[in-house]
Design a protein around this motif. Structure first.
Motif, PDB file in Angstrom:
ATOM      1  N   ALA A  94      46.308  43.283  51.480  1.00  0.00           N
ATOM      2  CA  ALA A  94      45.476  44.422  50.941  1.00  0.00           C
ATOM      3  C   ALA A  94      44.474  45.190  51.857  1.00  0.00           C
ATOM      4  O   ALA A  94      43.346  45.373  51.641  1.00  0.00           O
ATOM      5  N   ARG A  95      44.855  45.162  53.180  1.00  0.00           N
ATOM      6  CA  ARG A  95      43.880  45.443  54.374  1.00  0.00           C
ATOM      7  C   ARG A  95      43.156  47.028  53.733  1.00  0.00           C
ATOM      8  O   ARG A  95      42.020  46.979  54.084  1.00  0.00           O
ATOM      9  N   ALA A  96      43.984  47.878  53.455  1.00  0.00           N
ATOM     10  CA  ALA A  96      43.029  49.202  53.281  1.00  0.00           C
ATOM     11  C   ALA A  96      42.160  49.016  52.086  1.00  0.00           C
ATOM     12  O   ALA A  96      41.150  49.643  52.243  1.00  0.00           O
ATOM     13  N   LEU A  97      42.464  48.395  50.949  1.00  0.00           N
ATOM     14  CA  LEU A  97      41.656  48.155  49.738  1.00  0.00           C
ATOM     15  C   LEU A  97      40.379  47.466  50.388  1.00  0.00           C
ATOM     16  O   LEU A  97      39.263  47.757  50.025  1.00  0.00           O
TER      17      LEU A  97
ATOM     18  N   GLN B  10      49.534  45.444  44.068  1.00  0.00           N
ATOM     19  CA  GLN B  10      47.996  45.938  44.204  1.00  0.00           C
ATOM     20  C   GLN B  10      47.988  46.988  42.902  1.00  0.00           C
ATOM     21  O   GLN B  10      46.927  46.867  42.334  1.00  0.00           O
ATOM     22  N   VAL B  11      48.777  47.638  42.810  1.00  0.00           N
ATOM     23  CA  VAL B  11      48.835  48.496  41.564  1.00  0.00           C
ATOM     24  C   VAL B  11      48.702  47.928  40.124  1.00  0.00           C
ATOM     25  O   VAL B  11      47.962  48.111  39.345  1.00  0.00           O
ATOM     26  N   GLU B  12      49.728  46.727  40.422  1.00  0.00           N
ATOM     27  CA  GLU B  12      49.638  45.681  39.061  1.00  0.00           C
ATOM     28  C   GLU B  12      48.303  44.780  38.956  1.00  0.00           C
ATOM     29  O   GLU B  12      47.750  44.879  37.789  1.00  0.00           O
ATOM     30  N   LEU B  13      47.836  44.589  39.809  1.00  0.00           N
ATOM     31  CA  LEU B  13      46.690  43.726  39.961  1.00  0.00           C
ATOM     32  C   LEU B  13      45.484  44.779  39.299  1.00  0.00           C
ATOM     33  O   LEU B  13      44.510  44.056  38.682  1.00  0.00           O
ATOM     34  N   ALA B  14      45.410  45.944  40.063  1.00  0.00           N
ATOM     35  CA  ALA B  14      44.293  46.803  39.636  1.00  0.00           C
ATOM     36  C   ALA B  14      44.237  47.100  38.125  1.00  0.00           C
ATOM     37  O   ALA B  14      43.189  47.676  37.733  1.00  0.00           O
ATOM     38  N   GLN B  15      45.304  46.879  37.410  1.00  0.00           N
ATOM     39  CA  GLN B  15      45.490  47.284  35.935  1.00  0.00           C
ATOM     40  C   GLN B  15      44.513  46.211  35.473  1.00  0.00           C
ATOM     41  O   GLN B  15      44.177  46.222  34.012  1.00  0.00           O
ATOM     42  N   HIS B  16      44.425  44.949  36.026  1.00  0.00           N
ATOM     43  CA  HIS B  16      43.893  43.651  35.145  1.00  0.00           C
ATOM     44  C   HIS B  16      42.629  43.170  35.873  1.00  0.00           C
ATOM     45  O   HIS B  16      41.937  42.574  35.229  1.00  0.00           O
ATOM     46  N   LEU B  17      42.493  43.502  37.209  1.00  0.00           N
ATOM     47  CA  LEU B  17      41.160  42.861  37.989  1.00  0.00           C
ATOM     48  C   LEU B  17      40.570  44.042  38.578  1.00  0.00           C
ATOM     49  O   LEU B  17      40.930  45.057  38.766  1.00  0.00           O
ATOM     50  N   SER B  18      38.991  43.913  38.600  1.00  0.00           N
ATOM     51  CA  SER B  18      38.260  44.825  39.415  1.00  0.00           C
ATOM     52  C   SER B  18      38.540  44.745  40.787  1.00  0.00           C
ATOM     53  O   SER B  18      39.220  43.828  41.296  1.00  0.00           O
ATOM     54  N   GLU B  19      38.058  45.768  41.453  1.00  0.00           N
ATOM     55  CA  GLU B  19      38.169  45.884  43.017  1.00  0.00           C
ATOM     56  C   GLU B  19      37.698  44.687  43.651  1.00  0.00           C
ATOM     57  O   GLU B  19      38.340  43.939  44.556  1.00  0.00           O
TER      58      GLU B  19
ATOM     59  N   ASN C 144      32.440  50.552  51.816  1.00  0.00           N
ATOM     60  CA  ASN C 144      31.320  50.895  50.858  1.00  0.00           C
ATOM     61  C   ASN C 144      30.037  50.007  50.661  1.00  0.00           C
ATOM     62  O   ASN C 144      29.202  50.444  50.156  1.00  0.00           O
ATOM     63  N   GLN C 145      30.157  48.734  51.373  1.00  0.00           N
ATOM     64  CA  GLN C 145      29.045  47.751  51.304  1.00  0.00           C
ATOM     65  C   GLN C 145      28.365  47.910  52.519  1.00  0.00           C
ATOM     66  O   GLN C 145      27.348  47.332  52.553  1.00  0.00           O
ATOM     67  N   GLY C 146      28.695  48.968  53.329  1.00  0.00           N
ATOM     68  CA  GLY C 146      27.930  49.355  54.609  1.00  0.00           C
ATOM     69  C   GLY C 146      28.279  48.335  55.689  1.00  0.00           C
ATOM     70  O   GLY C 146      27.271  48.367  56.460  1.00  0.00           O
TER      71      GLY C 146
END
Length: 122
Positions: free
Chosen positions: A70-73, A8-17, A80-82
């Motif tokens: 990536a359940r937590a993410l 997830q950390v690696e992906l977060a450096q290249h992709l948006s949430e 956040n989308q409500g």
């Protein structure tokens, strides 16, 4: 750090949430083969869009890649989308009770630790 956390950390450096959420919704928990040559009709491009798929290809390279769940993410993204706990539970493949426990666990992780001031007693 667990391998899913590292991914997830690696992906977060290249992709948006949002792109990570789309990736995990489409392929989470599976091994995904990233081709030597990415084409616009490849299933990764269909799920993420061509530009995001190319960034993933640049990050991971061709070969097999284990996509985290990536359940937590995803929980934070949906909250956040409500979205309601019921809707989140369906999206995560969990019960509403499980979503509540996940929410409490994440809240406990983000709360600052209480540091006693000089002279305070417990």
């Amino acid at each position: 750090m667990a391998s899913d956390d590292f991914a997830q950390v690696e992906l977060a450096q290249h992709l948006s949430e949002g792109e990570i959420v789309a990736l995990t919704e489409a392929f989470g928990g599976t091994r995904l083969y990233i081709p030597v040559r990415m084409t616009e009709d490849h299933r990764i491009c269909v799920a993420l869009g061509f530009n995001a798929a190319l960034r993933l290809w640049e990050c991971i390279g061709p070969g097999a890649f284990r996509v985290p769940i990536a359940r937590a993410l995803r929980f934070r993204h949906y909250r956040n989308q409500g979205l309601s706990k019921a809707k989140i539970a369906r999206l995560l493949g969990m019960t509403e009770t499980g979503v509540g426990k996940l929410e409490r666990r994440l809240a406990a992780q983000t709360e600052p630790a209480v540091v006693p001031r000089h002279g305070d007693s417990f």
